[in-house]
Design a protein around this motif. Structure first.
Motif, PDB file in Angstrom:
ATOM      1  N   LEU A 143       0.828  -1.199   0.000  1.00 62.14           N
ATOM      2  CA  LEU A 143       0.000   0.000   0.000  1.00 62.14           C
ATOM      3  C   LEU A 143       0.866   1.254   0.000  1.00 62.14           C
ATOM      4  O   LEU A 143       1.973   1.258   0.524  1.00 62.14           O
ATOM      5  N   SER A 144       0.347   2.327  -0.576  1.00 55.01           N
ATOM      6  CA  SER A 144       1.051   3.603  -0.532  1.00 55.01           C
ATOM      7  C   SER A 144       1.024   4.151   0.891  1.00 55.01           C
ATOM      8  O   SER A 144       0.168   3.777   1.711  1.00 55.01           O
ATOM      9  N   ALA A 145       1.954   5.050   1.184  1.00 58.16           N
ATOM     10  CA  ALA A 145       1.997   5.666   2.517  1.00 58.16           C
ATOM     11  C   ALA A 145       0.688   6.395   2.816  1.00 58.16           C
ATOM     12  O   ALA A 145       0.172   6.342   3.946  1.00 58.16           O
ATOM     13  N   GLN A 146       0.130   7.044   1.819  1.00 53.68           N
ATOM     14  CA  GLN A 146      -1.125   7.772   1.997  1.00 53.68           C
ATOM     15  C   GLN A 146      -2.272   6.813   2.321  1.00 53.68           C
ATOM     16  O   GLN A 146      -3.093   7.089   3.204  1.00 53.68           O
ATOM     17  N   ARG A 166      -1.969   3.759   3.637  1.00 55.85           N
ATOM     18  CA  ARG A 166      -1.728   3.205   4.988  1.00 55.85           C
ATOM     19  C   ARG A 166      -2.204   4.170   6.076  1.00 55.85           C
ATOM     20  O   ARG A 166      -2.843   3.758   7.052  1.00 55.85           O
ATOM     21  N   GLU A 167      -1.882   5.437   5.900  1.00 56.82           N
ATOM     22  CA  GLU A 167      -2.264   6.452   6.894  1.00 56.82           C
ATOM     23  C   GLU A 167      -3.785   6.533   7.023  1.00 56.82           C
ATOM     24  O   GLU A 167      -4.316   6.617   8.140  1.00 56.82           O
ATOM     25  N   LYS A 168      -4.469   6.485   5.892  1.00 55.35           N
ATOM     26  CA  LYS A 168      -5.947   6.556   5.919  1.00 55.35           C
ATOM     27  C   LYS A 168      -6.516   5.337   6.655  1.00 55.35           C
ATOM     28  O   LYS A 168      -7.416   5.471   7.496  1.00 55.35           O
ATOM     29  N   LEU A 169      -6.007   4.159   6.334  1.00 52.92           N
ATOM     30  CA  LEU A 169      -6.500   2.943   6.980  1.00 52.92           C
ATOM     31  C   LEU A 169      -6.178   2.933   8.468  1.00 52.92           C
ATOM     32  O   LEU A 169      -6.990   2.486   9.292  1.00 52.92           O
ATOM     33  N   TYR A 170      -5.004   3.414   8.818  1.00 59.60           N
ATOM     34  CA  TYR A 170      -4.586   3.525  10.226  1.00 59.60           C
ATOM     35  C   TYR A 170      -5.599   4.379  10.997  1.00 59.60           C
ATOM     36  O   TYR A 170      -6.086   3.986  12.063  1.00 59.60           O
ATOM     37  N   ASN A 171      -5.925   5.539  10.437  1.00 58.46           N
ATOM     38  CA  ASN A 171      -6.880   6.427  11.106  1.00 58.46           C
ATOM     39  C   ASN A 171      -8.263   5.790  11.182  1.00 58.46           C
ATOM     40  O   ASN A 171      -8.967   5.928  12.199  1.00 58.46           O
ATOM     41  N   LEU A 172      -8.663   5.083  10.127  1.00 57.96           N
ATOM     42  CA  LEU A 172      -9.970   4.412  10.136  1.00 57.96           C
ATOM     43  C   LEU A 172     -10.027   3.321  11.212  1.00 57.96           C
ATOM     44  O   LEU A 172     -11.072   3.144  11.862  1.00 57.96           O
TER      45      LEU A 172
END
Length: 208
Positions: free
Chosen positions: A55-58, A60-66
């Motif tokens: 996954l792209s860093a962007q 990953r960050e979105k999924l992390y926050n979700l």
């Protein structure tokens, strides 16, 4: 793509566990532990959860926050654990990784009956039953979620260390042995975050 097949085979509470940061020359090793209590997750999680490296860093960050939003809704439990550079040097990276995994499991707000651990080695002295799953972050939603938690959290730690130690490009390489990292080591030497037991760091020290 991941699914719930492995989770569905267990009647009890299942957590996925994965780590980030075994290979870098600096910084801690971090583990994530995730229990998916309600499989009716946010659609983006069900669509995109996967091996964090794919996954792209962007993304990953979105999924992390979700994942943390779902935790606030009571659908997910997230635990994060880490082992320091000192513990890596004292115990070796494998044992330090196991320590981080156990700490992540202990930081869940629910006690799992079974841990699905990415890879082919499971922690010793783990406080619940454990099953290894090779390439588990591409097979199990729980492990995939744990891989994203560990990766994003560790990347954030390394960006913080980049502010403190600005000559090694930690914000870009997360402590891996890139050209910029090597140039920083040759010019400025090691930091307290460098893993002294790692051969490349020992070689830099020998040259000094």
């Amino acid at each position: 793509m991941p699914d719930f097949e492995l989770e569905n085979k267990c009647n009890g509470v299942v957590c996925g566990i994965d780590e980030a940061g075994r290979g870098p020359w600096a910084g801690p090793v971090v583990a994530g532990a995730v229990v998916i209590k309600d499989k009716n997750l946010h659609p983006e999680l069900l669509k995109y959860l996967n091996d964090s490296k794919k996954l792209s860093a962007q993304r990953r960050e979105k999924l992390y926050n979700l994942l943390f939003e779902e935790e606030n809704l009571g659908k997910v439990s997230v635990g994060i654990g880490q082992a320091s550079r000192q513990e890596i040097d004292e115990k070796n990276i494998l044992n330090a990784t196991f320590l981080a995994m156990e700490r992540a499991r202990a930081n869940l707000n629910i006690v799992p009956d079974l841990a699905l651990v990415d890879g082919n080695q499971k922690p010793r002295n783990f406080n619940c039953a454990a099953q290894t799953v090779v390439k588990g972050d591409a097979k199990s939603y729980s492990i995939a979620a744990a891989s994203i938690v560990a990766k994003v959290y560790r990347d954030k730690l390394m960006k913080d260390l980049a502010v403190k130690y600005p000559y090694y490009a930690f914000e870009k390489n997360a402590g891996y042995g890139t050209k910029a990292h090597i140039e920083g080591l040759k010019k400025y030497g090691i930091t307290p975050e460098h893993r002294l037991s790692y051969k490349p760091i020992q070689e830099i020290l020998a040259q000094k």
